[in-house]
Design a protein around this motif. Structure first.
Motif, PDB file in Angstrom:
ATOM      1  N   GLY A 163      -1.017  35.525  61.286  1.00  0.00           N
ATOM      2  CA  GLY A 163      -0.483  34.438  60.477  1.00  0.00           C
ATOM      3  C   GLY A 163       0.399  34.862  59.321  1.00  0.00           C
ATOM      4  O   GLY A 163       0.689  34.048  58.432  1.00  0.00           O
ATOM      5  N   ILE A 164       0.860  36.112  59.311  1.00  0.00           N
ATOM      6  CA  ILE A 164       1.719  36.601  58.233  1.00  0.00           C
ATOM      7  C   ILE A 164       3.127  36.782  58.780  1.00  0.00           C
ATOM      8  O   ILE A 164       3.372  37.667  59.604  1.00  0.00           O
ATOM      9  N   SER A 165       4.066  35.928  58.347  1.00  0.00           N
ATOM     10  CA  SER A 165       5.449  36.079  58.802  1.00  0.00           C
ATOM     11  C   SER A 165       6.103  37.239  58.063  1.00  0.00           C
ATOM     12  O   SER A 165       5.757  37.539  56.918  1.00  0.00           O
ATOM     13  N   VAL A 166       7.058  37.893  58.722  1.00  0.00           N
ATOM     14  CA  VAL A 166       7.700  39.090  58.171  1.00  0.00           C
ATOM     15  C   VAL A 166       9.212  38.923  58.218  1.00  0.00           C
ATOM     16  O   VAL A 166       9.764  38.537  59.242  1.00  0.00           O
ATOM     17  N   GLN A 167       9.866  39.216  57.086  1.00  0.00           N
ATOM     18  CA  GLN A 167      11.324  39.285  57.019  1.00  0.00           C
ATOM     19  C   GLN A 167      11.680  40.647  56.433  1.00  0.00           C
ATOM     20  O   GLN A 167      11.145  41.027  55.391  1.00  0.00           O
ATOM     21  N   ARG A 168      12.576  41.355  57.117  1.00  0.00           N
ATOM     22  CA  ARG A 168      12.985  42.689  56.652  1.00  0.00           C
ATOM     23  C   ARG A 168      14.452  42.700  56.258  1.00  0.00           C
ATOM     24  O   ARG A 168      15.190  41.765  56.540  1.00  0.00           O
ATOM     25  N   ASP A 169      14.831  43.802  55.625  1.00  0.00           N
ATOM     26  CA  ASP A 169      16.221  44.092  55.290  1.00  0.00           C
ATOM     27  C   ASP A 169      16.815  43.114  54.280  1.00  0.00           C
ATOM     28  O   ASP A 169      18.025  42.907  54.237  1.00  0.00           O
ATOM     29  N   ILE A 170      15.980  42.529  53.434  1.00  0.00           N
ATOM     30  CA  ILE A 170      16.460  41.640  52.378  1.00  0.00           C
ATOM     31  C   ILE A 170      16.941  42.524  51.230  1.00  0.00           C
ATOM     32  O   ILE A 170      16.156  43.289  50.668  1.00  0.00           O
ATOM     33  N   LEU A 171      18.224  42.468  50.925  1.00  0.00           N
ATOM     34  CA  LEU A 171      18.827  43.318  49.888  1.00  0.00           C
ATOM     35  C   LEU A 171      18.539  44.797  50.160  1.00  0.00           C
ATOM     36  O   LEU A 171      18.305  45.581  49.242  1.00  0.00           O
ATOM     37  N   ARG A 172      18.578  45.169  51.421  1.00  0.00           N
ATOM     38  CA  ARG A 172      18.214  46.530  51.831  1.00  0.00           C
ATOM     39  C   ARG A 172      19.032  47.597  51.115  1.00  0.00           C
ATOM     40  O   ARG A 172      18.487  48.616  50.681  1.00  0.00           O
ATOM     41  N   GLU A 173      20.325  47.392  50.991  1.00  0.00           N
ATOM     42  CA  GLU A 173      21.163  48.411  50.341  1.00  0.00           C
ATOM     43  C   GLU A 173      20.795  48.570  48.868  1.00  0.00           C
ATOM     44  O   GLU A 173      20.821  49.679  48.341  1.00  0.00           O
ATOM     45  N   ASN A 174      20.439  47.483  48.189  1.00  0.00           N
ATOM     46  CA  ASN A 174      19.989  47.571  46.788  1.00  0.00           C
ATOM     47  C   ASN A 174      18.703  48.380  46.705  1.00  0.00           C
ATOM     48  O   ASN A 174      18.520  49.192  45.793  1.00  0.00           O
ATOM     49  N   ALA A 175      17.802  48.140  47.632  1.00  0.00           N
ATOM     50  CA  ALA A 175      16.529  48.866  47.663  1.00  0.00           C
ATOM     51  C   ALA A 175      16.758  50.343  47.967  1.00  0.00           C
ATOM     52  O   ALA A 175      16.122  51.212  47.355  1.00  0.00           O
ATOM     53  N   ARG A 176      17.652  50.630  48.889  1.00  0.00           N
ATOM     54  CA  ARG A 176      17.987  52.022  49.199  1.00  0.00           C
ATOM     55  C   ARG A 176      18.593  52.726  47.979  1.00  0.00           C
ATOM     56  O   ARG A 176      18.329  53.902  47.750  1.00  0.00           O
ATOM     57  N   ALA A 177      19.364  51.994  47.186  1.00  0.00           N
ATOM     58  CA  ALA A 177      19.976  52.584  45.994  1.00  0.00           C
ATOM     59  C   ALA A 177      18.909  53.054  45.002  1.00  0.00           C
ATOM     60  O   ALA A 177      19.066  54.106  44.370  1.00  0.00           O
ATOM     61  N   VAL A 178      17.821  52.311  44.880  1.00  0.00           N
ATOM     62  CA  VAL A 178      16.729  52.720  43.985  1.00  0.00           C
ATOM     63  C   VAL A 178      16.076  53.990  44.513  1.00  0.00           C
ATOM     64  O   VAL A 178      15.791  54.917  43.743  1.00  0.00           O
ATOM     65  N   LEU A 179      15.848  54.057  45.806  1.00  0.00           N
ATOM     66  CA  LEU A 179      15.271  55.266  46.399  1.00  0.00           C
ATOM     67  C   LEU A 179      16.179  56.472  46.178  1.00  0.00           C
ATOM     68  O   LEU A 179      15.724  57.564  45.831  1.00  0.00           O
ATOM     69  N   ARG A 180      17.473  56.257  46.344  1.00  0.00           N
ATOM     70  CA  ARG A 180      18.456  57.324  46.134  1.00  0.00           C
ATOM     71  C   ARG A 180      18.455  57.764  44.666  1.00  0.00           C
ATOM     72  O   ARG A 180      18.465  58.955  44.358  1.00  0.00           O
ATOM     73  N   GLN A 181      18.409  56.798  43.749  1.00  0.00           N
ATOM     74  CA  GLN A 181      18.379  57.098  42.318  1.00  0.00           C
ATOM     75  C   GLN A 181      17.140  57.927  41.976  1.00  0.00           C
ATOM     76  O   GLN A 181      17.223  58.900  41.221  1.00  0.00           O
ATOM     77  N   TYR A 182      16.006  57.559  42.540  1.00  0.00           N
ATOM     78  CA  TYR A 182      14.781  58.324  42.317  1.00  0.00           C
ATOM     79  C   TYR A 182      14.946  59.769  42.806  1.00  0.00           C
ATOM     80  O   TYR A 182      14.621  60.716  42.104  1.00  0.00           O
ATOM     81  N   ALA A 183      15.464  59.928  44.019  1.00  0.00           N
ATOM     82  CA  ALA A 183      15.620  61.271  44.594  1.00  0.00           C
ATOM     83  C   ALA A 183      16.555  62.117  43.736  1.00  0.00           C
ATOM     84  O   ALA A 183      16.300  63.312  43.538  1.00  0.00           O
ATOM     85  N   GLU A 184      17.581  61.513  43.220  1.00  0.00           N
ATOM     86  CA  GLU A 184      18.562  62.249  42.409  1.00  0.00           C
ATOM     87  C   GLU A 184      18.050  62.529  40.995  1.00  0.00           C
ATOM     88  O   GLU A 184      18.582  63.409  40.319  1.00  0.00           O
ATOM     89  N   SER A 185      17.027  61.803  40.548  1.00  0.00           N
ATOM     90  CA  SER A 185      16.515  61.978  39.182  1.00  0.00           C
ATOM     91  C   SER A 185      15.795  63.310  38.992  1.00  0.00           C
ATOM     92  O   SER A 185      15.691  63.808  37.874  1.00  0.00           O
ATOM     93  N   GLY A 186      15.254  63.858  40.089  1.00  0.00           N
ATOM     94  CA  GLY A 186      14.513  65.104  39.996  1.00  0.00           C
ATOM     95  C   GLY A 186      13.070  64.920  39.554  1.00  0.00           C
ATOM     96  O   GLY A 186      12.273  65.854  39.607  1.00  0.00           O
ATOM     97  N   VAL A 187      12.700  63.733  39.118  1.00  0.00           N
ATOM     98  CA  VAL A 187      11.317  63.436  38.740  1.00  0.00           C
ATOM     99  C   VAL A 187      10.518  63.190  40.015  1.00  0.00           C
ATOM    100  O   VAL A 187      11.014  62.543  40.939  1.00  0.00           O
ATOM    101  N   ARG A 188       9.304  63.695  40.099  1.00  0.00           N
ATOM    102  CA  ARG A 188       8.499  63.509  41.309  1.00  0.00           C
ATOM    103  C   ARG A 188       7.172  62.860  40.972  1.00  0.00           C
ATOM    104  O   ARG A 188       6.444  63.305  40.091  1.00  0.00           O
ATOM    105  N   TYR A 189       6.881  61.797  41.691  1.00  0.00           N
ATOM    106  CA  TYR A 189       5.611  61.101  41.576  1.00  0.00           C
ATOM    107  C   TYR A 189       4.967  61.025  42.928  1.00  0.00           C
ATOM    108  O   TYR A 189       5.574  60.867  43.912  1.00  0.00           O
TER     109      TYR A 189
END
Length: 189
Positions: A163-189
């Motif tokens: 009963g849980i509907s799923v929608q993907r790829d909403i603002l995917r490029e914006n979300a990828r940009a955050v992941l890229r920014q994290y990777a480039e920051s050099g900080v690791r969590y």
């Protein structure tokens, strides 16, 4: 001695944001908030590059979370888990969409990135009706060092059968940009 209590906190900056009284009327605005939380978590160096938010049927924010695994020394302090816990405490419901508890559904979880295997499993019992996703797990693993863990081959079908509907790829490029920014920051969590 065993600890008898667990105490997890969100970063102080989250409580200072003007997000709590606004309405988020559609999937895009809900995922945009989750992505904004993830970006702020990276900018503030207060956890990993993940954000999540839970909304009721009117688009009211009822819970939010960001990744706090390292700062809280807790492997379950993922953004989705923190969002589940804050919403559950606010509504005093362990199943967020329980109509007997006064829930106003449908209950939506918006995430900056596809839930990992742990958060996926928790989604079954948290009481969700909808799951909205920004980046895909393959984006997370391509752009960062995070391992999202194994999911069933038909993970979307498993959620939808419950009963849980799923929608993907909403603002995917914006979300990828955050992941890229994290990777480039050099900080690791």
């Amino acid at each position: 001695m065993l600890y008898a209590q667990v105490h997890l906190t969100l970063p102080a900056w989250l409580h200072q944001l003007d997000i709590h009284e606004r309405r988020y009327p559609d999937a895009e605005s809900q995922v945009a908030l989750a992505i904004d939380l993830a970006a702020r978590n990276v900018a503030e160096a207060s956890g990993g590059p993940f954000g999540a938010a839970i909304f009721d049927g009117s688009g009211r924010l009822i819970g939010a979370g960001v990744n706090r695994v390292v700062p809280q020394t807790c492997s379950v302090a993922h953004a989705e888990m923190m969002a589940f816990m804050t919403a559950q405490q606010r509504l005093q419901l362990f199943r967020l969409n329980d109509p007997a508890g006064g829930a106003h559904g449908p209950i939506t979880l918006a995430t900056s990135a596809q839930p990992c295997c742990m958060c996926y499993g928790a989604s079954f019992w948290a009481g969700l009706d909808r799951l909205l996703i920004g980046a895909r797990s393959e984006d997370v693993m391509e752009l960062t060092e995070f391992d999202e863990g194994p999911l069933p081959a038909d993970w979307i079908g498993e959620l939808e059968r419950r009963g849980i509907s799923v929608q993907r790829d909403i603002l995917r490029e914006n979300a990828r940009a955050v992941l890229r920014q994290y990777a480039e920051s050099g900080v690791r969590y």
